[in-house]
Design an enzyme around this catalytic site. Structure first.
Site, PDB file in Angstrom:
ATOM      1  N   ARG A  54       5.325 -13.544   9.807  1.00  0.00           N
ATOM      2  CA  ARG A  54       5.817 -12.211  10.002  1.00  0.00           C
ATOM      3  C   ARG A  54       7.232 -11.915  10.320  1.00  0.00           C
ATOM      4  NH1 ARG A  54       2.561  -7.803   8.847  1.00  0.00           N
ATOM      5  NH2 ARG A  54       3.747  -5.681   9.288  1.00  0.00           N
ATOM      6  N   LYS A  78       4.859   0.683   9.232  1.00  0.00           N
ATOM      7  CA  LYS A  78       4.664   2.090   8.587  1.00  0.00           C
ATOM      8  C   LYS A  78       4.167   2.952   9.425  1.00  0.00           C
ATOM      9  CE  LYS A  78       3.191   0.326   4.895  1.00  0.00           C
ATOM     10  NZ  LYS A  78       2.625  -0.108   3.519  1.00  0.00           N
ATOM     11  N   GLU A  85       0.836  -1.222   0.017  1.00  0.00           N
ATOM     12  CA  GLU A  85       0.109   0.014   0.013  1.00  0.00           C
ATOM     13  C   GLU A  85       0.862   1.263   0.031  1.00  0.00           C
ATOM     14  OE1 GLU A  85      -2.806   0.248   3.063  1.00  0.00           O
ATOM     15  OE2 GLU A  85      -3.515   2.248   2.476  1.00  0.00           O
TER      16      GLU A  85
HETATM   17  P1  ATP Z   1       2.778  -2.345   7.828  1.00  0.00           P
HETATM   18  O1  ATP Z   1       2.174  -2.858   9.054  1.00  0.00           O
HETATM   19  O2  ATP Z   1       4.178  -1.813   8.004  1.00  0.00           O
HETATM   20  O3  ATP Z   1       1.907  -1.077   7.236  1.00  0.00           O
HETATM   21  P2  ATP Z   1       1.744  -4.043   5.814  1.00  0.00           P
HETATM   22  O4  ATP Z   1       1.671  -5.184   5.904  1.00  0.00           O
HETATM   23  O5  ATP Z   1       0.470  -3.057   6.334  1.00  0.00           O
HETATM   24  O6  ATP Z   1       2.910  -3.269   6.752  1.00  0.00           O
HETATM   25  P3  ATP Z   1       1.872  -3.249   3.056  1.00  0.00           P
HETATM   26  O7  ATP Z   1       2.451  -2.252   2.295  1.00  0.00           O
HETATM   27  O8  ATP Z   1       0.312  -3.768   3.001  1.00  0.00           O
HETATM   28  O9  ATP Z   1       2.318  -3.233   4.602  1.00  0.00           O
HETATM   29  O10 ATP Z   1       2.596  -4.759   2.835  1.00  0.00           O
HETATM   30  C1  ATP Z   1       3.161  -5.095   1.460  1.00  0.00           C
HETATM   31  C2  ATP Z   1       3.374  -6.611   1.869  1.00  0.00           C
HETATM   32  O11 ATP Z   1       4.524  -6.765   2.823  1.00  0.00           O
HETATM   33  C3  ATP Z   1       2.248  -7.254   2.353  1.00  0.00           C
HETATM   34  O12 ATP Z   1       2.207  -8.454   1.822  1.00  0.00           O
HETATM   35  C4  ATP Z   1       2.583  -7.724   3.595  1.00  0.00           C
HETATM   36  O13 ATP Z   1       2.201  -9.028   4.381  1.00  0.00           O
HETATM   37  C5  ATP Z   1       4.219  -7.666   3.542  1.00  0.00           C
HETATM   38  N1  ATP Z   1       4.966  -7.631   4.772  1.00  0.00           N
HETATM   39  C6  ATP Z   1       4.722  -6.264   5.593  1.00  0.00           C
HETATM   40  N2  ATP Z   1       5.588  -6.327   6.589  1.00  0.00           N
HETATM   41  C7  ATP Z   1       5.993  -7.651   6.685  1.00  0.00           C
HETATM   42  C8  ATP Z   1       7.017  -8.197   7.456  1.00  0.00           C
HETATM   43  N3  ATP Z   1       7.446  -7.689   8.703  1.00  0.00           N
HETATM   44  N4  ATP Z   1       7.457  -9.410   7.353  1.00  0.00           N
HETATM   45  C9  ATP Z   1       7.026 -10.110   6.119  1.00  0.00           C
HETATM   46  N5  ATP Z   1       6.186  -9.524   5.320  1.00  0.00           N
HETATM   47  C10 ATP Z   1       5.640  -8.326   5.467  1.00  0.00           C
HETATM   48 MG    MG Z   2      -0.973  -3.257   4.995  1.00  0.00          MG
END
Ligand code: ATP
Ligand code: MG
Length: 593
Positions: free
Chosen positions: A296, A306, A61
């Site tokens: 994760r 983020k 995102e």
């Molecule tokens: P945040 O909580 O930091 O906003 P998010 O998962 O909401 O992270 P996205 O932009 O939606 O952020 O993530 C893109 C991809 O990265 C998703 O498929 C998510 O599962 C993966 N991802 C994000 N953080 C991690 C992590 N700590 N370990 C593994 N994969 C991750």
């Molecule tokens: Mg997300």
């Protein structure tokens, strides 16, 4: 398929690799057509067989910068696609207009490229935006309404929440649940046409308010939100919910394996329900993509959220998203991390079915292992004090400079030699001198001899002090005939060797000495405010000197400063004539507990 990276020799087994291998062998996805770009079933049916045996995607995102957790997901998805001869799409999951910005889109593109990955295959750029699918998503929603599978709910947000029930209590049907298809369709179109206030109603799937899986209790599909979208502008005042949009994005793009983190496990029945309804309605290609969850990645001393990283930036705890202390890829690049080290780390930490905590030392170790073989050597003095060689002029004549040299890299003779000069005064580290040595101190103290590395042996005679008793210079005599590399140089035995930079040819430099941003291994554990765990000494700026071979180095060049660790010229602040070096990491593991 054209991926820039050669497949790594040893591919560690993990459950995803095993699963994909089996499905590829069984030809589960082999029959699907591909229309050359994302689209509905009709679009794909007009194309030939999909040349990609598997399609994966990385779907960020664009509401912030990528961090090390994303790197894990990027390397997993792009790596699996590469290893199976498939494609990995970069898809912006931009269905939430309020938080998304072009700045983030650009930064994400840049960092996925920096990591070494490409979404180019068969002459096609597989870079997509969920917002390009808004028309289809709307059409699919009307189809669901038409089939009695969705309804417009006008309950207040509070009533909706209360009627959802919880883990122990089934939900209660909305009073709007049984309105007619015609009425729902009319209302939904009114929502789209801006005839209702933000938040006044939502479109919901009609599944089962008593389902033990709360995600199946009539999840919301569309909400009203008058917000400007970075891609679609003001065209829409209704936006699809993430849970509705994501499976559709995957299906339109012919994704085979939709890999996400564990918190989405409970969403999988909904993911399957929605796509099954749209496949059976003839709207989407079959077989539909499948969601697979992995654990994760959490890294000690780091936060990977983020939202929290944005707070650090917005509240000024760091100097922007690319502050070298940030666990963002932009920050890590600026800090001097190599893409190779990040990829190695992602690979080494595998993929499993549980959320994992990885010690920061693992990342740091991957970095040092990569830098050791690559970073050119240099000498630098971080906390300088002059060392005056009092017999220099007598021995060699006033103003004499003795040329010295050293290998650019001890393991790579082809990189050649660095040149610098030894003269009557050199910069040394303040703590390489002790007036009263402690036991085991073998460096400069009155009466002791040390070697100036690649230079000569000197014998300390004392020091100079100012009126306050502060030491302002160290004094020594050169021991004749001890120049490194000359016959008999080793005849005088010393226990200590110190690094130095000539006063006459040393280059003044700003050195950013970074340390961990948080002083707690789990800065945001247990709901604690991560701000309280900030390390007040995470950045120290000093003025030092570096050897003259670094006079004109470009930004983003990595060096090993002998005895001190790895440094990189800052990609923003470094300029010829005003060098700025960031400390990447030390020579030894400083993270092990
Ligand atoms: P945040 O909580 O930091 O906003 P998010 O998962 O909401 O992270 P996205 O932009 O939606 O952020 O993530 C893109 C991809 O990265 C998703 O498929 C998510 O599962 C993966 N991802 C994000 N953080 C991690 C992590 N700590 N370990 C593994 N994969 C991750
Ligand atoms: Mg997300």
């Amino acid at each position: 398929m054209s991926h820039p990276l050669p497949p790594d020799a040893a591919k560690p087994a993990n459950f995803l690799r095993t699963l994909i291998e089996r499905e590829v062998n069984e030809g589960v996805y082999a029959q699907r057509p591909w229309g050359g770009s994302p689209g509905d079933a009709a679009h794909h049916a007009a194309g030939g067989p999909d040349p990609a045996p598997v399609r994966l995607r990385f779907p960020p995102e664009p509401n912030g910068y990528l961090h090390i957790g994303h790197a894990k997901s990027i390397c997993l998805n792009f790596g699996l696609a590469r290893d199976f001869g498939g494609v990995c799409h970069l898809r912006f999951d931009d269905t939430n207009p309020e938080k998304e910005e072009q700045e983030y889109v650009d930064a994400i593109v840049e960092m996925v490229h920096w990591l070494g990955w490409s979404w180019q295959a068969n002459g096609t750029e597989h870079l997509y935006y969920a917002s390009h699918y808004f028309d289809f998503m709307y059409r699919a929603a009307e189809v669901l309404v038409g089939r009695g599978l969705a309804y417009v709910d006008e309950q207040s947000a509070e009533a909706m929440r209360a009627n959802r029930g919880d883990f122990t209590t089934p939900g209660t049907n909305s009073p709007w649940r049984d309105r007619s298809v015609e009425e729902n369709l009319a209302r939904f179109r009114e929502m789209r046409d801006g005839q209702h206030a933000d938040g006044s109603m939502v479109l919901r799937a009609k599944i089962d308010m008593a389902s033990p899986n709360i995600n199946l209790r009539d999840p919301a599909l569309y909400r009203i939100k008058r917000a400007h979208h970075h891609n679609t502008g003001d065209r829409w005042c209704i936006y699809p919910m993430y849970a509705y949009a994501h499976p559709i994005e995957d299906a339109l793009e012919n994704i085979t394996h939709s890999i996400c983190t564990l918190e989405f496990e409970d969403q999988r029945p909904w993911y399957d329900w929605l796509l099954a309804r749209l496949v059976e309605g003839g709207l989407l290609n079959a077989p539909a993509p499948k969601q697979h969850e992995f654990g994760r990645l959490n890294l000690t001393y780091v936060i990977t959220s983020k939202r929290k990283l944005k707070a650090l930036v917005d509240e000024g705890h760091v100097n922007g998203w690319d502050d070298p202390r940030m666990p963002t890829l932009a920050g890590m690049r600026r800090r001097g991390y190599t893409p190779e080290a990040v990829r190695k780390f992602a690979e080494d930490t595998g993929a499993s079915k549980t959320n994992i905590w990885v010690d920061y030392a693992v990342l740091d170790g991957a970095l040092r292992a990569d830098l050791e073989g690559k970073a050119a050597r240099a000498m630098a003095v971080i906390a300088p004090i002059p060392l005056k060689l009092i017999n220099w002029d007598t021995l060699y004549g006033a103003g004499h400079i003795e040329p010295c040299s050293a290998p650019a890299h001890p393991q790579h003779p082809a990189l050649g030699q660095r040149q610098f000069g030894l003269g009557p005064a050199v910069w040394i580290e303040r703590d390489d001198f002790a007036e009263l040595p402690t036991k085991g101190f073998f460096r400069l103290f009155p009466g002791n001899k040390v070697r100036l590395k690649y230079g000569m042996v000197v014998e300390c005679t004392g020091c100079e002090k100012d009126a306050d008793g502060r030491i302002t210079a160290v004094l020594a005599n050169v021991v004749p005939d001890t120049k490194s590399g000359t016959p008999g140089a080793d005849a005088v035995k010393v226990k200590g060797t110190i690094t130095w930079v000539g006063v006459h040819d040393g280059i003044a430099a700003t050195l950013n000495l970074y340390d961990r941003l948080f002083s707690e291994p789990q800065p945001d554990a247990g709901g604690r405010d991560f701000r309280e765990a900030l390390n007040p000494a995470s950045k120290t700026v000093v003025q030092g000197f570096v050897e003259p071979s670094l006079a004109a180095v470009p930004p983003d060049q990595r060096f090993q400063f002998e005895r001190h660790g790895y440094f990189v010229t800052d990609r923003i602040d470094h300029a010829p004539g005003a060098p700025v070096f960031n400390r990447i990491t030390g020579l030894k593991d400083g993270w092990a507990k």
